[in-house]
Design an enzyme around this catalytic site. Structure first.
Site, PDB file in Angstrom:
ATOM      1  N   LYS A   1       0.851  -1.190   0.000  1.00 17.59           N
ATOM      2  CA  LYS A   1       0.000   0.000   0.000  1.00 17.59           C
ATOM      3  C   LYS A   1       0.888   1.242   0.000  1.00 17.59           C
ATOM      4  O   LYS A   1       1.763   1.398   0.864  1.00 17.59           O
ATOM      5  CB  LYS A   1      -0.881  -0.035   1.253  1.00 17.59           C
ATOM      6  CG  LYS A   1      -2.221   0.628   1.092  1.00 17.59           C
ATOM      7  CD  LYS A   1      -3.065   0.343   2.339  1.00 17.59           C
ATOM      8  CE  LYS A   1      -4.396   1.023   2.275  1.00 17.59           C
ATOM      9  NZ  LYS A   1      -5.093   0.917   3.564  1.00 17.59           N
TER      10      LYS A   1
HETATM   11  O1  G3P Z   1      -9.605   1.964   4.311  1.00 15.37           O
HETATM   12  C1  G3P Z   1      -9.213   3.191   4.787  1.00 15.37           C
HETATM   13  C2  G3P Z   1      -9.748   3.396   6.136  1.00 15.37           C
HETATM   14  O2  G3P Z   1      -9.017   2.696   7.088  1.00 15.37           O
HETATM   15  C3  G3P Z   1      -9.944   4.797   6.513  1.00 15.37           C
HETATM   16  O3  G3P Z   1     -11.147   4.815   7.149  1.00 15.37           O
HETATM   17  O4  G3P Z   1     -12.840   5.640   8.678  1.00 15.37           O
HETATM   18  O5  G3P Z   1     -10.416   6.170   9.081  1.00 15.37           O
HETATM   19  O6  G3P Z   1     -11.658   7.248   7.211  1.00 15.37           O
HETATM   20  P1  G3P Z   1     -11.531   6.038   8.075  1.00 15.37           P
END
Ligand code: G3P
Length: 217
Positions: A83
């Site tokens: 990633k």
């Molecule tokens: O897949 C990306 C994720 O981990 C981010 O999610 O909820 O932290 O914006 P969030």
């Protein structure tokens, strides 16, 4: 649409994997922190549970160091997707590592043009963060739609991995648009099974069944 689980919590992954709904896993430095475990150790364990792509994120900022970290992460297991952040150096690292045959997930994508560049740099997956766009009053799902249109216009094979999914409605919406993959936290995936009318209906069936006095033998 493939289902990836957005977590480094091995127990949660195992639980969902039993149902056969885990096509892959995505992690990031924040999720590794939350799991409180060593990145190599926990990523290896996840790769033993899940056959599909398991994303592990580099933390270097310049392309040569990203490439070095990416190669190290890829040594953990054959199903690692490296990633990389959507920066200029991240794109350079993507091009180099994709040419070496590695699976690459380009993350932190917030625009269609970024997604276009990632596809041209050979990314296997592009991760647009829809919840974070919604957080600032933009429309995350509209971005998924734009990327779908652009990729289809030119036949790019990069898979659209809808990320930063916060609700079951996000899942429905990105499936309707035609995202190739969605990654969501375990609790959102579990919530996909719930409906109040299912609970109400089941309750009524069980009460009536009790009144029959029968048993299934
Ligand atoms: O897949 C990306 C994720 O981990 C981010 O999610 O909820 O932290 O914006 P969030």
């Amino acid at each position: 649409m493939k289902f990836f689980v957005d977590t480094a919590d091995v127990d949660a992954i195992r639980d969902l994997a039993e149902l056969g709904v885990v096509d892959g896993v995505t992690t990031n430095p924040s999720l590794i922190l939350k799991a409180g475990r060593d990145i190599t150790e926990v990523t290896r364990e996840i790769c033993e549970i899940v056959d599909g792509p398991v994303s592990a994120e580099v933390v270097a900022l310049d392309a040569p160091a990203m490439i070095e970290e990416g190669r190290k992460l890829a040594r953990i297991a054959p199903n690692i997707a490296i990633k990389l952040p959507l920066t200029w150096d991240g794109l350079k690292a993507c091009k180099a590592l994709a040419s070496e045959g590695y699976m690459i997930n380009v993350t932190l994508c917030f625009s269609a043009n970024q997604a276009l560049l990632a596809a041209k740099a050979g990314a296997s997956f592009i991760s647009p963060f829809i919840g974070r766009l919604d957080d600032i009053n933009l429309d995350g799902c509209e971005l998924i739609q734009d990327i779908r249109t652009i990729y289809d216009n030119y036949g790019f094979e990069t898979e659209i991995l809808a990320a930063s999914i916060r609700s079951v409605n996000h899942v429905t919406e990105v499936a309707r648009i035609g995202a190739d993959v969605m990654t969501a936290p375990p609790d959102v995936i579990r919530k996909l099974a719930s409906h109040p009318l299912t609970d109400k209906g089941l309750d009524a069936f069980l009460k009536d069944w009790e009144k029959t006095g029968q048993k299934i033998l």
